[in-house]
Design an enzyme around this catalytic site. Structure first.
Site, mmCIF file in Angstrom:
data_model
loop_
_atom_site.group_PDB
_atom_site.id
_atom_site.type_symbol
_atom_site.label_atom_id
_atom_site.label_comp_id
_atom_site.label_asym_id
_atom_site.label_seq_id
_atom_site.Cartn_x
_atom_site.Cartn_y
_atom_site.Cartn_z
ATOM 1 N N ASP A 221 0.869 -1.195 0.134
ATOM 2 C CA ASP A 221 -0.095 -0.068 0.000
ATOM 3 C C ASP A 221 0.886 1.271 0.044
ATOM 4 O OD1 ASP A 221 -2.325 1.686 0.158
ATOM 5 O OD2 ASP A 221 -2.473 1.048 2.372
ATOM 6 N N HIS A 222 0.133 2.214 -0.110
ATOM 7 C CA HIS A 222 1.119 3.702 0.101
ATOM 8 C C HIS A 222 0.355 4.438 1.230
ATOM 9 C CE1 HIS A 222 1.505 3.730 -4.551
ATOM 10 N NE2 HIS A 222 2.702 3.500 -3.709
ATOM 11 N N TYR B 246 -5.149 4.305 0.411
ATOM 12 C CA TYR B 246 -6.135 3.466 -0.136
ATOM 13 C C TYR B 246 -5.656 2.797 -1.436
ATOM 14 C CZ TYR B 246 -8.716 6.513 2.714
ATOM 15 O OH TYR B 246 -9.141 7.223 3.997
ATOM 16 N N HIS B 247 -4.528 2.379 -1.465
ATOM 17 C CA HIS B 247 -3.760 1.793 -2.632
ATOM 18 C C HIS B 247 -3.211 0.191 -2.335
ATOM 19 C CE1 HIS B 247 -2.722 6.034 -3.970
ATOM 20 N NE2 HIS B 247 -3.933 5.848 -4.281
ATOM 21 N N PRO B 248 -4.228 -0.657 -1.693
ATOM 22 C CA PRO B 248 -4.008 -2.111 -1.687
ATOM 23 C C PRO B 248 -3.674 -2.900 -2.729
ATOM 24 C CG PRO B 248 -6.187 -1.765 -1.053
ATOM 25 C CD PRO B 248 -5.684 -0.249 -1.249
#
Length: 553
Positions: free
Chosen positions: A294-295, A468-470
């Site tokens: 993620d980020h 919100y970048h899984p």
């Protein structure tokens, strides 16, 4: 038990699933079924770009996943939103269009994703896009996905660009073109003033075809096999269990949480985990649900001394006026996500391409709307792009309706702390430039007293948020990679007639937001599935800093 038959079944009508629904049904002959657990995306809160934080906070549209307590963030349970609606996360995201750095895809190929280098994927980015600015060697102008720049009417955007230039960072004409590094304008997935989700761009036009069927409120519960060959799928809808028989292929596009969950529920995954829950092992595939990435980011907020920010727009009257104008004309402040400028920089010498991303916003507020602005201000969302921390998605039980366990192991690698400290200090330096002199007030967050490594670390533990970048839980890799889940054609290793096509198959997270690369990989996967040959590679060059080994900028 009701039964049906289709050539292709796609699980999930999200960023990837909608693309596949369009491309696989385009011949008018192949029968395609799309199953989506969510419902309609017709809400004004989804369609109006500036309302982006509202659907993200509605259980109707969001799975509302939360992590296990994250040990390196003081035991915080982090929100992991995922779209539960037609369009999936492309219907509740921030509408940012960032392809990633060309070197991300060079890295993918080196990690075992043969045929996924930049020259291979660029044609699929171009095929997907309809850029309002027009097409060129990098941009598409005939695709379904509308992208455009914001109007840059707020003077704080000019201050951001000017301050970054004064700090020594380059200006780039196109972060999605030949040069990502630097500061510049940020694209948004907006067309005709409306959110251009994959549901709007791909699925809704395709639903006019008789050979495409879309079922909402349908939860896939188990893949059906004969030996190692997929024959069908069980799903729940309306309180009943249904079975669909599959003549060609099943494609999982549920995303980085749901796709590994369904694989494991069906007996594909780490044998020890499945056996502990009493799930018969169809195929021992250790990488399913692992490699989660993620980020992380935080909001660097500064008070604004002039009344030029978007603060009046978040008050009740301001919202009403913006909403009314948007409903009548599809323009104004309602037709933008307000992330109109951005930046990609390197955290230190020795980093070959940007590892820090900025979203600039002329407002001081939480991205998800959880806290309201209290005064005029501006902020930069800033965070590292290539964390070395790795997490997992694991089953909580054999019940397909029970949410799986999620742990990112955020900030578990020492380099993550080095990069986060750089984010604080480098951002503070940009905001200190003369371009912000007419607007700069006090530092709201982190606060001027946060200076030492220990103070920055304490701030990060308490305030960092997911971007919100899984991704990456079913990664592409060669057959010899024990942790690879799918091959470079997106086929699940060891299983016939089963593919995964969503952000979970990324070998490693890209440098930027994930919607654009997810759409690209679905475009490319469609050609693999149909078997009609790939688009010709494109050798458009990309530029990188020549001084990266010795300088930070």
């Amino acid at each position: 038990m009701d039964e049906m038959n289709f050539d292709y079944v796609i699980v999930g009508a999200g960023s990837a699933g909608c693309v596949l629904a369009d491309r696989l049904s385009a011949d008018g002959k192949s029968s395609v079924l799309v199953l989506e657990y969510g419902g309609s995306d017709r809400s004004v809160f989804i369609q109006m770009p500036s309302a982006l934080s509202i659907p993200m906070n509605m259980p109707k549209y969001n799975w509302f996943y939360h992590t296990e307590p994250e040990a390196h963030l003081g035991g915080r349970r982090m929100h992991t939103p995922r779209g539960k609606v037609l369009g999936g996360s492309s219907s509740i995201n921030g509408l940012v269009y960032v392809r990633g750095n060309p070197q991300d895809f060079e890295r993918w190929e080196a990690q075992g994703a043969a045929g996924w280098s930049y020259r291979d994927v660029l044609p699929y980015f171009r095929r997907a896009e309809h850029a309002a600015r027009g097409g060129d060697d990098y941009r598409g102008d005939a695709g379904p996905l509308g992208t455009r720049y914001g109007a840059l009417r707020n003077p704080l955007h000019a201050a951001w660009l000017g301050a970054a230039a004064q700090a020594g960072y380059p200006q780039t004409d196109d972060i999605n073109g030949a040069q990502q590094e630097g500061v510049g304008r940020m694209d948004m997935t907006v067309a005709d003033g409306r959110r251009c989700s994959t549901a709007n761009a791909y699925l809704r036009p395709a639903m006019q075809r008789a050979n495409l069927t879309v079922l909402t409120r349908a939860l896939a519960t188990r893949i059906l096999f004969v030996g190692q060959r997929v024959t069908g799928l069980a799903f729940s809808r309306g309180g009943k269990t249904h079975t669909v028989h599959i003549r060609r292929e099943l494609i999982l596009s549920g995303g980085p949480i749901n796709s590994p969950q369904l694989l494991k529920l069906s007996g594909i995954g780490p044998a020890a985990e499945l056996q502990a829950l009493g799930i018969p092992v169809v195929h021992d595939l250790p990488g399913v649900g692992e490699n989660l990435q993620d980020h992380l980011e935080f909001y660097f907020q500064v008070a604004c001394t002039q009344p030029v920010s978007l603060y009046p727009s978040v008050k009740l009257l301001g919202k009403a006026l913006i909403g009314m104008r948007w409903l009548l004309f599809r323009d104004g402040l309602g037709a933008t996500n307000h992330f109109e400028t951005c930046g990609f920089i390197r955290s230190r010498p020795g980093i070959p391409y940007p590892d820090i991303q900025y979203h600039f916003l002329p407002l001081a507020v939480a991205y998800d709307g959880s806290t309201l602005a209290k005064e005029h201000g501006f902020q930069a969302h800033v965070g590292p792009m290539r964390s070395k921390s790795r997490g997992w998605v694991r089953l909580a039980s054999t019940d397909p309706f029970e949410k799986p366990r999620i742990r990112f192991n955020y900030m578990s690698h020492g380099d993550d702390w080095v990069e986060m400290r750089a984010c604080v200090r480098l951002t503070r330096e940009i905001f200190a430039q003369h371009a912000f002199d007419p607007y700069r007030g006090r530092e709201i967050q982190p606060g001027a007293n946060v200076q030492t490594d220990a103070q920055i670390d304490e701030f990060i533990r308490a305030k960092v948020e997911s971007a919100y970048h899984p991704s990456c839980t079913c990664k592409i890799g060669a057959a010899g990679d024990p942790m690879a889940v799918v091959d470079p054609q997106t086929r699940v290793h060891g299983i016939e007639r089963l593919r995964v096509v969503d952000s979970s198959i990324m070998p490693s997270v890209t440098t930027g937001n994930l919607n654009a690369p997810t759409i690209m990989l679905a475009e490319k996967a469609a050609d693999h599935i149909i078997g009609r040959g790939m688009l010709a590679p494109c050798d458009a060059p990309f530029r990188s800093a020549t001084n990266w080994q010795t300088a930070q900028r």
